[in-house]
Design a protein around this motif. Structure first.
Motif, PDB file in Angstrom:
ATOM      1  N   ILE A 162       0.856  -1.186   0.000  1.00  0.00           N
ATOM      2  CA  ILE A 162       0.000   0.000   0.000  1.00  0.00           C
ATOM      3  C   ILE A 162       0.893   1.239   0.000  1.00  0.00           C
ATOM      4  CG2 ILE A 162      -1.726   1.317   1.282  1.00  0.00           C
ATOM      5  CD1 ILE A 162      -2.648  -1.360   2.489  1.00  0.00           C
ATOM      6  N   SER A 163       0.728   2.057  -1.029  1.00  0.00           N
ATOM      7  CA  SER A 163       1.521   3.280  -1.070  1.00  0.00           C
ATOM      8  C   SER A 163       0.778   4.354  -1.842  1.00  0.00           C
ATOM      9  CB  SER A 163       2.886   3.017  -1.709  1.00  0.00           C
ATOM     10  OG  SER A 163       2.734   2.552  -3.025  1.00  0.00           O
ATOM     11  N   GLY A 164       1.087   5.593  -1.518  1.00  0.00           N
ATOM     12  CA  GLY A 164       0.466   6.718  -2.189  1.00  0.00           C
ATOM     13  C   GLY A 164       0.735   8.006  -1.444  1.00  0.00           C
ATOM     14  N   TYR A 165      -0.003   9.031  -1.823  1.00  0.00           N
ATOM     15  CA  TYR A 165       0.192  10.332  -1.196  1.00  0.00           C
ATOM     16  C   TYR A 165      -1.064  11.176  -1.307  1.00  0.00           C
ATOM     17  CZ  TYR A 165       1.346  11.399  -6.101  1.00  0.00           C
ATOM     18  OH  TYR A 165       1.332  11.510  -7.475  1.00  0.00           O
ATOM     19  N   LEU A 166      -1.146  12.166  -0.417  1.00  0.00           N
ATOM     20  CA  LEU A 166      -2.252  13.113  -0.417  1.00  0.00           C
ATOM     21  C   LEU A 166      -1.799  14.345  -1.178  1.00  0.00           C
ATOM     22  CD1 LEU A 166      -5.111  13.837   0.599  1.00  0.00           C
ATOM     23  CD2 LEU A 166      -4.016  14.808   2.634  1.00  0.00           C
ATOM     24  N   LEU A 167      -2.541  14.724  -2.203  1.00  0.00           N
ATOM     25  CA  LEU A 167      -2.183  15.843  -3.064  1.00  0.00           C
ATOM     26  C   LEU A 167      -3.150  17.003  -2.826  1.00  0.00           C
ATOM     27  CD1 LEU A 167      -0.205  16.468  -5.434  1.00  0.00           C
ATOM     28  CD2 LEU A 167      -2.036  15.801  -6.976  1.00  0.00           C
ATOM     29  N   GLN A 168      -2.613  18.212  -2.720  1.00  0.00           N
ATOM     30  CA  GLN A 168      -3.421  19.419  -2.526  1.00  0.00           C
ATOM     31  C   GLN A 168      -3.179  20.370  -3.692  1.00  0.00           C
ATOM     32  OE1 GLN A 168      -2.257  22.102   0.691  1.00  0.00           O
ATOM     33  NE2 GLN A 168      -4.425  22.350   1.200  1.00  0.00           N
ATOM     34  N   ASP A 169      -4.275  20.870  -4.301  1.00  0.00           N
ATOM     35  CA  ASP A 169      -4.130  21.790  -5.433  1.00  0.00           C
ATOM     36  C   ASP A 169      -4.143  23.249  -4.963  1.00  0.00           C
ATOM     37  OD1 ASP A 169      -6.818  22.470  -5.044  1.00  0.00           O
ATOM     38  OD2 ASP A 169      -7.522  21.577  -6.901  1.00  0.00           O
ATOM     39  N   VAL A 170      -4.115  24.167  -5.923  1.00  0.00           N
ATOM     40  CA  VAL A 170      -4.061  25.602  -5.600  1.00  0.00           C
ATOM     41  C   VAL A 170      -5.309  26.099  -4.879  1.00  0.00           C
ATOM     42  CG1 VAL A 170      -2.463  26.185  -7.452  1.00  0.00           C
ATOM     43  CG2 VAL A 170      -4.911  26.238  -7.893  1.00  0.00           C
ATOM     44  N   ASN A 171      -6.406  25.367  -4.967  1.00  0.00           N
ATOM     45  CA  ASN A 171      -7.652  25.743  -4.292  1.00  0.00           C
ATOM     46  C   ASN A 171      -7.781  25.112  -2.914  1.00  0.00           C
ATOM     47  OD1 ASN A 171      -8.498  27.216  -6.583  1.00  0.00           O
ATOM     48  ND2 ASN A 171      -9.213  25.327  -7.539  1.00  0.00           N
ATOM     49  N   ASN A 172      -6.711  24.445  -2.458  1.00  0.00           N
ATOM     50  CA  ASN A 172      -6.662  23.741  -1.171  1.00  0.00           C
ATOM     51  C   ASN A 172      -7.558  22.512  -1.110  1.00  0.00           C
ATOM     52  OD1 ASN A 172      -4.701  25.433  -0.014  1.00  0.00           O
ATOM     53  ND2 ASN A 172      -6.265  26.919   0.555  1.00  0.00           N
ATOM     54  N   ASP A 173      -8.035  22.019  -2.245  1.00  0.00           N
ATOM     55  CA  ASP A 173      -8.761  20.751  -2.289  1.00  0.00           C
ATOM     56  C   ASP A 173      -7.737  19.621  -2.269  1.00  0.00           C
ATOM     57  OD1 ASP A 173     -11.361  21.858  -2.500  1.00  0.00           O
ATOM     58  OD2 ASP A 173     -11.036  22.230  -4.629  1.00  0.00           O
ATOM     59  N   THR A 174      -8.126  18.468  -1.742  1.00  0.00           N
ATOM     60  CA  THR A 174      -7.200  17.337  -1.645  1.00  0.00           C
ATOM     61  C   THR A 174      -7.793  16.075  -2.256  1.00  0.00           C
ATOM     62  OG1 THR A 174      -8.015  16.748   0.554  1.00  0.00           O
ATOM     63  CG2 THR A 174      -6.085  18.207   0.452  1.00  0.00           C
ATOM     64  N   ILE A 175      -6.891  15.190  -2.672  1.00  0.00           N
ATOM     65  CA  ILE A 175      -7.279  13.880  -3.180  1.00  0.00           C
ATOM     66  C   ILE A 175      -6.121  12.921  -2.930  1.00  0.00           C
ATOM     67  CG2 ILE A 175      -6.422  14.251  -5.542  1.00  0.00           C
ATOM     68  CD1 ILE A 175      -8.996  12.715  -6.480  1.00  0.00           C
ATOM     69  N   TYR A 176      -6.443  11.669  -2.624  1.00  0.00           N
ATOM     70  CA  TYR A 176      -5.407  10.657  -2.461  1.00  0.00           C
ATOM     71  C   TYR A 176      -5.001  10.131  -3.824  1.00  0.00           C
ATOM     72  CZ  TYR A 176      -5.728  10.686   2.550  1.00  0.00           C
ATOM     73  OH  TYR A 176      -5.677  11.086   3.856  1.00  0.00           O
ATOM     74  N   VAL A 177      -3.721   9.825  -3.946  1.00  0.00           N
ATOM     75  CA  VAL A 177      -3.163   9.286  -5.187  1.00  0.00           C
ATOM     76  C   VAL A 177      -2.499   7.968  -4.843  1.00  0.00           C
ATOM     77  CG1 VAL A 177      -1.568   9.684  -7.094  1.00  0.00           C
ATOM     78  CG2 VAL A 177      -2.764  11.619  -6.066  1.00  0.00           C
ATOM     79  N   SER A 178      -2.969   6.883  -5.471  1.00  0.00           N
ATOM     80  CA  SER A 178      -2.390   5.563  -5.272  1.00  0.00           C
ATOM     81  C   SER A 178      -1.249   5.387  -6.263  1.00  0.00           C
ATOM     82  CB  SER A 178      -3.477   4.504  -5.510  1.00  0.00           C
ATOM     83  OG  SER A 178      -2.915   3.214  -5.483  1.00  0.00           O
ATOM     84  N   SER A 179      -0.030   5.151  -5.748  1.00  0.00           N
ATOM     85  CA  SER A 179       1.154   5.107  -6.594  1.00  0.00           C
ATOM     86  C   SER A 179       2.231   4.269  -5.932  1.00  0.00           C
ATOM     87  CB  SER A 179       1.661   6.539  -6.816  1.00  0.00           C
ATOM     88  OG  SER A 179       2.907   6.548  -7.435  1.00  0.00           O
ATOM     89  N   THR A 180       2.947   3.445  -6.712  1.00  0.00           N
ATOM     90  CA  THR A 180       4.039   2.664  -6.135  1.00  0.00           C
ATOM     91  C   THR A 180       5.248   3.540  -5.846  1.00  0.00           C
ATOM     92  OG1 THR A 180       4.772   2.009  -8.345  1.00  0.00           O
ATOM     93  CG2 THR A 180       3.341   0.479  -7.179  1.00  0.00           C
ATOM     94  N   ASP A 181       5.471   4.558  -6.655  1.00  0.00           N
ATOM     95  CA  ASP A 181       6.521   5.538  -6.387  1.00  0.00           C
ATOM     96  C   ASP A 181       5.895   6.704  -5.634  1.00  0.00           C
ATOM     97  OD1 ASP A 181       8.545   4.125  -7.622  1.00  0.00           O
ATOM     98  OD2 ASP A 181       8.272   5.112  -9.549  1.00  0.00           O
ATOM     99  N   VAL A 182       6.516   7.082  -4.542  1.00  0.00           N
ATOM    100  CA  VAL A 182       5.957   8.126  -3.696  1.00  0.00           C
ATOM    101  C   VAL A 182       6.916   9.323  -3.653  1.00  0.00           C
ATOM    102  CG1 VAL A 182       5.137   8.670  -1.381  1.00  0.00           C
ATOM    103  CG2 VAL A 182       4.767   6.391  -2.320  1.00  0.00           C
ATOM    104  N   PRO A 183       6.472  10.486  -4.141  1.00  0.00           N
ATOM    105  CA  PRO A 183       7.326  11.670  -4.068  1.00  0.00           C
ATOM    106  C   PRO A 183       7.441  12.173  -2.630  1.00  0.00           C
ATOM    107  CG  PRO A 183       5.205  12.250  -4.984  1.00  0.00           C
ATOM    108  CD  PRO A 183       5.197  10.767  -4.801  1.00  0.00           C
TER     109      PRO A 183
END
Length: 107
Positions: free
Chosen positions: A54-75
């Motif tokens: 299980i890997s991923g990250y929480l991404l926030q855009d310029v409007n401060n909205d967030t979404i989880y991103v499921s990814s094997t490589d994690v920045p």
């Protein structure tokens, strides 16, 4: 010759722009009509997780909205990235982006 060089440069820039794709806001992405469709979102990594498979990250855009991103490589946290993948939705998790072959780009 300068005219031909200018046309070539413009052509290359247009092709790169088309391949780069246009990013959407997270609010635009989080809609049922986008489920199972490719989406592209730019943002900042707020937090990342990697626990076994299980890997991923929480991404926030310029409007401060967030979404989880499921990814094997994690920045790394606080990195600006472009996540490109397929929008999914699960009952408990809600909307998330499933990255296609870890297509994220640092911006």
């Amino acid at each position: 010759m300068d005219f031909i060089k200018t046309i070539k440069i413009i052509s290359i820039v247009l092709v790169l722009f088309l391949f780069a794709g246009c990013a959407q806001t997270i609010a635009e992405v989080k809609k049922d009509e986008n489920i199972d469709k490719k989406v592209v979102v730019d943002g900042v990594v707020l937090e990342s997780i990697k626990l076994g498979s299980i890997s991923g990250y929480l991404l926030q855009d310029v409007n401060n909205d967030t979404i989880y991103v499921s990814s094997t490589d994690v920045p790394a946290d606080s990195k600006e990235v472009r996540a490109s993948g397929v929008l999914k939705k699960k009952p408990i998790v809600g909307y998330y982006i499933e990255v296609i072959k870890d297509w994220f780009f640092y911006i």
